[in-house]
Design a protein around this motif. Structure first.
Motif, mmCIF file in Angstrom:
data_model
loop_
_atom_site.group_PDB
_atom_site.id
_atom_site.type_symbol
_atom_site.label_atom_id
_atom_site.label_comp_id
_atom_site.label_asym_id
_atom_site.label_seq_id
_atom_site.Cartn_x
_atom_site.Cartn_y
_atom_site.Cartn_z
ATOM 1 N N GLN A 1 0.825 -1.206 0.000
ATOM 2 C CA GLN A 1 0.000 0.000 0.000
ATOM 3 C C GLN A 1 0.866 1.266 0.000
ATOM 4 O OE1 GLN A 1 -3.167 -0.125 -0.456
ATOM 5 N NE2 GLN A 1 -3.424 -2.346 -0.166
ATOM 6 N N GLY A 2 2.093 1.147 -0.541
ATOM 7 C CA GLY A 2 2.966 2.305 -0.593
ATOM 8 C C GLY A 2 4.163 2.043 -1.496
ATOM 9 N N ILE A 3 5.057 3.031 -1.612
ATOM 10 C CA ILE A 3 6.259 2.946 -2.444
ATOM 11 C C ILE A 3 7.487 3.089 -1.541
ATOM 12 C CG2 ILE A 3 7.542 4.014 -4.327
ATOM 13 C CD1 ILE A 3 4.910 5.022 -5.430
ATOM 14 N N CYS A 4 8.459 2.215 -1.742
ATOM 15 C CA CYS A 4 9.707 2.278 -0.963
ATOM 16 C C CYS A 4 10.624 3.317 -1.585
ATOM 17 C CB CYS A 4 10.384 0.908 -0.933
ATOM 18 S SG CYS A 4 11.851 0.866 0.113
ATOM 19 N N ASP A 5 10.951 4.340 -0.821
ATOM 20 C CA ASP A 5 11.799 5.426 -1.303
ATOM 21 C C ASP A 5 13.024 5.552 -0.402
ATOM 22 O OD1 ASP A 5 12.867 7.623 -2.517
ATOM 23 O OD2 ASP A 5 11.426 9.055 -1.706
ATOM 24 N N CYS A 6 14.158 4.970 -0.858
ATOM 25 C CA CYS A 6 15.442 5.070 -0.134
ATOM 26 C C CYS A 6 15.302 4.567 1.303
ATOM 27 C CB CYS A 6 15.946 6.514 -0.151
ATOM 28 S SG CYS A 6 17.734 6.667 0.126
ATOM 29 N N GLY A 7 14.614 3.427 1.451
ATOM 30 C CA GLY A 7 14.489 2.798 2.761
ATOM 31 C C GLY A 7 13.320 3.282 3.586
ATOM 32 N N THR A 8 12.487 4.202 3.056
ATOM 33 C CA THR A 8 11.338 4.725 3.791
ATOM 34 C C THR A 8 10.068 4.534 2.966
ATOM 35 O OG1 THR A 8 12.730 6.397 4.836
ATOM 36 C CG2 THR A 8 10.353 6.766 4.898
ATOM 37 N N CYS A 9 8.993 4.027 3.624
ATOM 38 C CA CYS A 9 7.721 3.808 2.935
ATOM 39 C C CYS A 9 6.973 5.129 2.755
ATOM 40 C CB CYS A 9 6.844 2.835 3.726
ATOM 41 S SG CYS A 9 7.380 1.114 3.602
ATOM 42 N N LYS A 10 6.560 5.395 1.518
ATOM 43 C CA LYS A 10 5.664 6.513 1.235
ATOM 44 C C LYS A 10 4.314 5.922 0.879
ATOM 45 C CE LYS A 10 9.144 9.895 -0.145
ATOM 46 N NZ LYS A 10 9.581 10.865 -1.184
ATOM 47 N N CYS A 11 3.336 6.038 1.822
ATOM 48 C CA CYS A 11 2.078 5.297 1.732
ATOM 49 C C CYS A 11 1.097 5.951 0.761
ATOM 50 C CB CYS A 11 1.438 5.192 3.117
ATOM 51 S SG CYS A 11 2.510 4.409 4.341
ATOM 52 N N HIS A 12 0.231 5.091 0.206
ATOM 53 C CA HIS A 12 -0.864 5.573 -0.635
ATOM 54 C C HIS A 12 -1.902 6.251 0.256
ATOM 55 C CE1 HIS A 12 0.284 2.171 -3.639
ATOM 56 N NE2 HIS A 12 1.061 3.253 -3.758
ATOM 57 N N ALA A 13 -2.957 6.846 -0.410
ATOM 58 C CA ALA A 13 -4.040 7.493 0.334
ATOM 59 C C ALA A 13 -4.749 6.482 1.220
ATOM 60 C CB ALA A 13 -5.023 8.143 -0.645
#
Length: 692
Positions: free
Chosen positions: A511-523
């Motif tokens: 339910q999100g995108i992994c960006d440099c070791g940190t999850c950026k979650c969807h709405a």
């Protein structure tokens, strides 16, 4: 080393070409493309050991070439055999301070006897003579005019003025001349006990022509009845300049720089004596033997003999000392360059060889007995050029010359000028580009930016911190820019988009995108792994009531306020109240529970009986009842145990206190005088005082 042109991947350093042959073959480098130079030992001069008068050879080989690989030890063998009847030069150095007066009279008659004794072990002997006192200046020598002219303790005696060192007689075969020159010598004198023998020994060692040393066995006999001055003592006379280790004898044979240069140090003197192949015999009186034995430990090829007060045993002492010196063979290396580690293993013919040591040594070696040494040489780094060092036996002029070089460069013979493989900006040799001026990189693809721009400075641009790996170890550095592998990205390849946390075995819960070791979650999703939904559809019932007003909605799940509701939350997710079914014994068939009413009516029509409940039936939480009873029981038992323990402890303490009081009453203290005590006041009576 791999010579294959396309062996390295883009951005890999040339050091990756160097590895063991096995490792290179595993990386798909064929045997024909592997350059593996072999170390070698090549003798250039290896004359046989011989004892011919015109050509004496005591050490072999005499010259060799040594090629080394870094970190790979290479060994060779050195053989030594002391020749019988090898010529000897003996220089007799005597302390002429006043306390040696009787010794001087004795030595005047011993020249011929010394020569005769040494002729028993050799065919040719030369003898010389020198003497010393100390530096001419306070506090070593009195500077009073009368004392400078005659430093004898008594005015009735005649002494020559003090001096640092005088070369009286060059080495000669003429015993008569030795006797004549020594007979002319007059005793001298000084103030302090230590003598200036170090200055004298230094001049004897470095003044090769003035002393007349030959390429033979060199022996220096040092006689004294007291200790010695050393480096630093010159400051007492205001002399601060260190000894320069050079010859300063004037035309009269006098050392005339004694008041300009300090005494030499022990280490300096030891190195000079060793470099000039001089073996040292200390002939000293009994009281000075310990000091000179300690000194002898620091000077290789030196021995100490006890001299009688009148030097009557000096001939025997020299004979025994020479025997001890000649029976010890000490092999060492000289002038070895930095980066070479040299060790020796001795084969003395008496069984097992020795362990590896910094020098080789054999004791009790007889004339014409052959001994050998294994020499191991290891290069710890590449030498910039061919180097040279020597291997020699201490006290012997014979030496082995070793030429050494390290095999760090490849000689493949395939040089290609302006190679296309180097983008036309360099020459290709052994598969490696040697870039022209102004270009850098594995294939000379990078342009140099300024005079300080080198491969190292470009690599520094690919390091996140000074000591970190190139491109964080996840990429290659091309012209100062990181080219990342796989899913790694960032200026230093520091970002890994597959390193985020997982939930339900999915990265970021899917339910999100992994960006440099940190999850950026969807709405509608939050949390470190996007595990929490912000929706509430699973928390409301059909009446659109949130958690039945008995809880909160967290991550789209009800979290009930009361623990008794939370127990049944999995079965009833909306925090619904439960009632305990009431069983009426009298009306088994018509028992019924009605919950949530202020008044409930239960009718049993089968027996025409009516049972009316005027109060609501409360729900009984059996779990809470059982847990409450258990906890209360445990707490009560614990309190009871604590009370009993405190009562027993109080009883015990009171009993011990009563015993202490009883014993204190029975103690009887006695006051006795301390036998070690002395009163601080002392009364002294003057025996000459008389009272009136």
């Amino acid at each position: 080393m791999s010579m294959f042109q396309d062996f390295l991947k883009s951005g890999e350093s040339n050091e990756r070409r160097c590895d063991t042959p096995e490792a290179l073959e595993k990386r798909r480098c064929s045997e024909k493309n592997i350059f593996n130079p072999e170390p070698s030992v090549d003798p250039l001069k290896d004359a046989e050991l011989q004892n011919k008068k015109e050509n004496v050879v005591q050490l072999r080989p005499q010259n060799l070439n040594l090629k080394l690989r870094v970190g790979v030890p290479e060994t060779f063998t050195v053989t030594f055999k002391r020749a019988e009847g090898y010529p000897i030069d003996l220089y007799y150095l005597m302390d002429l301070s006043y306390s040696m007066q009787d010794d001087l009279e004795k030595i005047k008659t011993l020249g011929q006897e010394i020569l005769n004794t040494l002729m028993r072990v050799t065919n040719k002997v030369r003898i010389g003579f020198g003497c010393f006192v100390d530096k001419v200046g306070m506090p070593y020598v009195s500077t009073v005019k009368a004392k400078l002219a005659n430093p004898c303790p008594s005015r009735l005696d005649t002494c020559q003025p003090a001096f640092s060192f005088r070369n009286v007689l060059r080495l000669t075969e003429d015993a008569r001349e030795f006797r004549e020159q020594v007979s002319k010598q007059i005793i001298s004198g000084n103030l302090d006990s230590p003598e200036g023998g170090f200055d004298a020994m230094m001049q004897v060692a470095v003044c090769q022509d003035e002393i007349g040393w030959g390429n033979v066995t060199r022996i220096l006999v040092y006689t004294s009845d007291d200790t010695f001055h050393m480096a630093g003592d010159g400051r007492l006379a205001g002399i601060y300049q260190p000894n320069d280790g050079k010859c300063h004898l004037n035309r009269y044979g006098l050392y005339d720089k004694g008041n300009e240069y300090d005494y030499p140090s022990v280490g300096h003197l030891s190195r000079v004596l060793s470099a000039n192949n001089i073996q040292l015999i200390f002939a000293v009186t009994e009281k000075s033997v310990p000091a000179y034995k300690a000194l002898s430990e620091l000077i290789p090829q030196s021995v100490v003999g006890e001299l009688k007060n009148d030097s009557s045993n000096v001939v025997q002492l020299i004979s025994e000392a020479y025997g001890n010196l000649s029976s010890t063979v000490l092999l060492e290396h000289l002038e070895a360059p930095q980066g070479l580690n040299i060790s020796f293993k001795s084969h003395c013919g008496n069984g097992e060889p020795s362990d590896w040591k910094k020098s080789g040594k054999c004791n009790n070696v007889k004339i014409e007995q052959q001994v050998s040494f294994t020499v191991s040489v290891t290069a710890s780094t590449c030498l910039s050029k061919k180097e040279l060092f020597f291997v020699k036996v201490q006290g012997i002029r014979d030496q082995l010359k070793v030429n050494v070089e390290t095999l760090c460069a490849c000689n493949c013979g395939d040089r290609e000028e302006g190679s296309p493989s180097c983008n036309g900006n360099g020459n290709l040799e052994c598969g490696v580009c040697s870039c022209n001026k102004g270009h850098l990189g594995q294939k000379c693809e990078c342009q140099r930016q300024g005079a300080r721009n080198t491969t190292l400075t470009m690599e520094a641009l690919c390091r996140r911190e000074k000591d970190s790996q190139l491109c964080s170890g996840q990429g290659i550095c091309e012209c100062g820019t990181c080219v990342c592998r796989g899913h790694f990205r960032g200026n230093f390849c520091e970002c890994d988009d597959s390193s985020c946390g997982r939930h339900n075995n999915k990265i970021c819960n899917g339910q999100g995108i992994c960006d440099c070791g940190t999850c950026k979650c969807h709405a509608n999703y939050i949390g470190p792994t996007c595990e929490c939904s912000t929706k509430t559809d699973k928390c409301t019932n059909k009446d659109n009531v949130l958690c039945n007003n008995h809880g909160d909605c967290e991550c789209n799940r009800c979290k009930c306020h009361l623990k008794r509701l939370a127990i049944f939350q999995l079965v009833f997710p909306f925090c619904v109240s439960l009632c305990l079914r009431v069983h009426l014994e009298a009306f088994t068939d018509c028992s019924k529970c009605v919950c949530g009413l202020s008044n409930a009516q239960h009718m049993c029509s089968s027996n025409t009986l009516t049972r009316t409940f005027t109060h609501p039936i409360g729900a009984i939480d059996m779990t809470a009842l059982v847990l409450g009873s258990s906890v209360s029981g445990v707490v009560l038992i614990g309190i009871a145990i604590i009370i009993i323990y405190r009562v027993l402890l109080e009883v015990y303490d009171r009993r011990e206190y009563r015993r202490f009081l009883l014993e204190q009453q029975n103690v009887q203290w006695k006051e006795n005088q301390n036998p070690l005590f002395k009163d601080a006041t002392t009364t002294v009576f003057n025996p000459l005082h008389s009272e009136y």
